[in-house]
Design a protein around this motif. Structure first.
Motif, PDB file in Angstrom:
ATOM      1  N   VAL A   1       4.835   1.065  12.631  1.00  8.15           N
ATOM      2  CA  VAL A   1       5.694  -0.124  12.644  1.00  8.15           C
ATOM      3  C   VAL A   1       7.010   0.176  11.915  1.00  8.15           C
ATOM      4  CG1 VAL A   1       5.941  -2.472  11.728  1.00  8.15           C
ATOM      5  CG2 VAL A   1       3.854  -1.811  12.943  1.00  8.15           C
ATOM      6  N   LEU A   2       6.926   0.820  10.769  1.00  8.51           N
ATOM      7  CA  LEU A   2       8.139   1.146  10.016  1.00  8.51           C
ATOM      8  C   LEU A   2       9.044   2.093  10.789  1.00  8.51           C
ATOM      9  CD1 LEU A   2       6.619   1.548   6.432  1.00  8.51           C
ATOM     10  CD2 LEU A   2       7.976  -0.367   7.307  1.00  8.51           C
ATOM     11  N   VAL A   3       8.460   3.109  11.418  1.00  6.31           N
ATOM     12  CA  VAL A   3       9.256   4.066  12.196  1.00  6.31           C
ATOM     13  C   VAL A   3       9.878   3.383  13.407  1.00  6.31           C
ATOM     14  CG1 VAL A   3       9.142   6.171  13.604  1.00  6.31           C
ATOM     15  CG2 VAL A   3       8.029   6.099  11.369  1.00  6.31           C
TER      16      VAL A   3
ATOM     17  N   SER B   1      15.768  -1.354  16.371  1.00 11.29           N
ATOM     18  CA  SER B   1      17.149  -1.691  15.992  1.00 11.29           C
ATOM     19  C   SER B   1      18.130  -1.271  17.076  1.00 11.29           C
ATOM     20  CB  SER B   1      17.513  -1.026  14.667  1.00 11.29           C
ATOM     21  OG  SER B   1      16.669  -1.487  13.652  1.00 11.29           O
TER      22      SER B   1
ATOM     23  N   TRP C   1       7.719  -8.969  15.699  1.00 11.95           N
ATOM     24  CA  TRP C   1       6.359  -8.435  15.873  1.00 11.95           C
ATOM     25  C   TRP C   1       5.378  -9.572  16.204  1.00 11.95           C
ATOM     26  CZ3 TRP C   1       5.273  -3.434  16.469  1.00 11.95           C
ATOM     27  CH2 TRP C   1       6.241  -2.523  16.074  1.00 11.95           C
TER      28      TRP C   1
ATOM     29  N   ASN D   1      10.642   0.211  13.749  1.00 16.02           N
ATOM     30  CA  ASN D   1      11.728  -0.661  13.264  1.00 16.02           C
ATOM     31  C   ASN D   1      12.987   0.147  12.991  1.00 16.02           C
ATOM     32  OD1 ASN D   1      10.598  -3.233  13.330  1.00 16.02           O
ATOM     33  ND2 ASN D   1       9.736  -3.052  11.287  1.00 16.02           N
ATOM     34  N   ALA D   2      12.830   1.296  12.370  1.00 15.89           N
ATOM     35  CA  ALA D   2      13.986   2.088  11.950  1.00 15.89           C
ATOM     36  C   ALA D   2      14.625   2.881  13.081  1.00 15.89           C
ATOM     37  CB  ALA D   2      13.568   3.040  10.828  1.00 15.89           C
ATOM     38  N   THR D   3      13.826   3.356  14.030  1.00 15.30           N
ATOM     39  CA  THR D   3      14.374   4.288  15.023  1.00 15.30           C
ATOM     40  C   THR D   3      14.528   3.718  16.425  1.00 15.30           C
ATOM     41  OG1 THR D   3      12.200   5.196  15.613  1.00 15.30           O
ATOM     42  CG2 THR D   3      13.386   6.258  13.788  1.00 15.30           C
TER      43      THR D   3
ATOM     44  N   VAL E   1       0.812   1.139   9.902  1.00 14.12           N
ATOM     45  CA  VAL E   1       1.910   0.690   9.035  1.00 14.12           C
ATOM     46  C   VAL E   1       3.110   1.621   9.210  1.00 14.12           C
ATOM     47  CG1 VAL E   1       2.622   0.335   6.635  1.00 14.12           C
ATOM     48  CG2 VAL E   1       0.331  -0.365   7.383  1.00 14.12           C
ATOM     49  N   ALA E   2       2.858   2.926   9.174  1.00 10.19           N
ATOM     50  CA  ALA E   2       3.936   3.899   9.351  1.00 10.19           C
ATOM     51  C   ALA E   2       4.554   3.772  10.740  1.00 10.19           C
ATOM     52  CB  ALA E   2       3.409   5.315   9.128  1.00 10.19           C
TER      53      ALA E   2
END
Length: 147
Positions: free
Chosen positions: A113-115, A122, A146, A117-119, A110-111
């Motif tokens: 995927v979030l990282v 984008s 995804w 997406n953010a770094t 989960v972390a």
């Protein structure tokens, strides 16, 4: 500032989960033999990483996230996901979480995927849109980020 390479992020998150797991000694959420389903994901994940790398090589473009692409690759797993290599890494991390079976390891994919997406993603999407314009925008509308 350049983001950390995805394998470094994955390793750091896994190491953090291991440290938490070691300090907290959490209960097992996925008992044997169900945890062995993680082995299937450990086989699928690398395939989702290696298959696109081969497609990029054939298209004579880089698969490294920091490089500017020369070709837009839309074949293979790119028909179903815009980020199969990141999805492959997340799949491996999920397989490891199943094998270990404790909650800190389930936070890792989960972390990740979030990282990503953010770094990473984008930034990559901005470069792809700048380079390929309407062709990339149409692809982006057609295929999910995804799954």
């Amino acid at each position: 500032m350049r983001p950390l390479p995805p394998p470094v992020v994955a390793f750091a998150l896994f190491a953090a989960a291991w440290l938490v797991d070691f300090r907290v000694d959490p209960a097992r959420l996925v008992p044997p033999p169900w945890n062995e389903l993680g082995f299937l994901l450990l086989l699928l994940g690398p395939a989702l990483v290696l298959w696109p790398m081969g497609l990029f090589r054939r298209a004579k473009t880089s698969y490294l996230p920091e490089d500017d692409p020369r070709e837009l690759v839309l074949a293979g797993p790119y028909r179903f996901t815009r980020n199969p290599m990141y999805l492959g890494v997340a799949t491996v991390l999920t397989g490891l979480a199943l094998l270990v079976g404790t909650w800190p390891f389930f936070l890792v994919p989960v972390a990740f995927v979030l990282v990503m997406n953010a770094t990473q993603i984008s930034r990559e999407e901005v470069r792809l849109e700048r380079r390929f314009g309407a062709e990339y925008e149409a692809y982006r509308r057609r295929v999910r980020r995804w799954i």
